[in-house]
Design a protein around this motif. Structure first.
Motif, PDB file in Angstrom:
ATOM      1  N   LEU A   9       0.831  -1.198   0.000  1.00 26.20           N
ATOM      2  CA  LEU A   9       0.000   0.000   0.000  1.00 26.20           C
ATOM      3  C   LEU A   9       0.865   1.248   0.000  1.00 26.20           C
ATOM      4  N   CYS A  10       0.325   2.316  -0.577  1.00 28.49           N
ATOM      5  CA  CYS A  10       0.978   3.630  -0.529  1.00 28.49           C
ATOM      6  C   CYS A  10      -0.110   4.696  -0.622  1.00 28.49           C
ATOM      7  N   PHE A  57       9.896   1.522  -2.869  1.00 34.06           N
ATOM      8  CA  PHE A  57      10.535   2.497  -3.742  1.00 34.06           C
ATOM      9  C   PHE A  57      11.103   3.681  -2.968  1.00 34.06           C
ATOM     10  N   SER A  58      12.159   4.264  -3.481  1.00 33.71           N
ATOM     11  CA  SER A  58      12.890   5.320  -2.762  1.00 33.71           C
ATOM     12  C   SER A  58      12.247   6.701  -2.872  1.00 33.71           C
ATOM     13  N   GLU A  59      11.139   6.825  -3.564  1.00 31.50           N
ATOM     14  CA  GLU A  59      10.496   8.136  -3.703  1.00 31.50           C
ATOM     15  C   GLU A  59       9.908   8.648  -2.388  1.00 31.50           C
ATOM     16  N   LEU A  60       9.645   7.751  -1.465  1.00 30.08           N
ATOM     17  CA  LEU A  60       9.230   8.137  -0.122  1.00 30.08           C
ATOM     18  C   LEU A  60      10.299   7.656   0.844  1.00 30.08           C
ATOM     19  N   THR A  61      10.407   8.314   1.986  1.00 34.10           N
ATOM     20  CA  THR A  61      11.370   7.859   2.982  1.00 34.10           C
ATOM     21  C   THR A  61      10.830   6.586   3.642  1.00 34.10           C
ATOM     22  N   ASP A  62      11.722   5.809   4.249  1.00 33.92           N
ATOM     23  CA  ASP A  62      11.290   4.610   4.961  1.00 33.92           C
ATOM     24  C   ASP A  62      10.297   4.972   6.067  1.00 33.92           C
ATOM     25  N   LYS A  63      10.538   6.078   6.738  1.00 41.74           N
ATOM     26  CA  LYS A  63       9.629   6.521   7.795  1.00 41.74           C
ATOM     27  C   LYS A  63       8.241   6.823   7.230  1.00 41.74           C
ATOM     28  N   SER A  87      14.616  -1.888   8.363  1.00 48.47           N
ATOM     29  CA  SER A  87      15.531  -0.768   8.551  1.00 48.47           C
ATOM     30  C   SER A  87      16.770  -1.325   9.221  1.00 48.47           C
ATOM     31  N   ASN A  88      17.878  -0.639   9.083  1.00 50.70           N
ATOM     32  CA  ASN A  88      19.066  -1.088   9.812  1.00 50.70           C
ATOM     33  C   ASN A  88      19.187  -0.364  11.158  1.00 50.70           C
ATOM     34  N   LEU A 109      15.488  -3.446  -3.937  1.00 53.83           N
ATOM     35  CA  LEU A 109      15.276  -2.004  -4.062  1.00 53.83           C
ATOM     36  C   LEU A 109      15.814  -1.184  -2.898  1.00 53.83           C
ATOM     37  N   THR A 110      16.366  -1.835  -1.885  1.00 50.38           N
ATOM     38  CA  THR A 110      16.949  -1.070  -0.786  1.00 50.38           C
ATOM     39  C   THR A 110      18.387  -0.723  -1.128  1.00 50.38           C
ATOM     40  N   LYS A 111      18.901   0.285  -0.451  1.00 45.23           N
ATOM     41  CA  LYS A 111      20.241   0.779  -0.776  1.00 45.23           C
ATOM     42  C   LYS A 111      21.344  -0.176  -0.343  1.00 45.23           C
TER      43      LYS A 111
END
Length: 129
Positions: A9-10, A57-63, A87-88, A109-111
């Protein structure tokens, strides 16, 4: 009884600027999926609940991504079962352990591609069951 075991979801419009624009196949198949639209369609099809994940996707922050999932599951705990994006940082996950059922790894898709970076989270999840 039908239970959907994997839904990303987004917020509505969160992917408008990127859908189909990047060469990664994940972006080619991406679409906006706000909870309102998802729940309406799911209930039409007889689905009684869904396990939900943030889009990676990286267009939004993980938070932002995780907060959206938490907000949705708080509003509709009878329908949505939340998993947060990994998250790390323990402090990103630990405060929400009582609200979630687990975490979602999406290393494509994570860095970070080094699994050792996530050892503190795996340790936390193991300790907390």
């Amino acid at each position: 009884m039908i239970f959907d075991a994997h839904v990303h979801l987004c917020p509505d419009g969160c992917l408008d600027s990127i859908i189909g624009t990047k060469p990664n196949p994940s972006y080619q198949m991406a679409h906006n999926n706000p909870w309102e639209k998802h729940m309406e369609e799911a209930k039409k099809r007889g689905i009684v609940g869904s396990i939900i994940f943030p889009l990676p996707f990286s267009e939004l922050t993980d938070k932002e991504k995780n907060d959206y999932i938490l907000d949705v599951s708080r509003q509709h705990p009878e329908f949505y079962v939340p998993f947060l994006l990994i998250s790390n940082k323990v402090e990103d996950i630990e405060p929400h352990l009582s609200e979630i059922q687990g975490i979602k790894e999406h290393f494509l898709l994570t860095k970070t591609h080094d699994i050792k970076d996530f050892a503190p989270i795996y340790d936390l999840m193991q300790q907390k069951g």
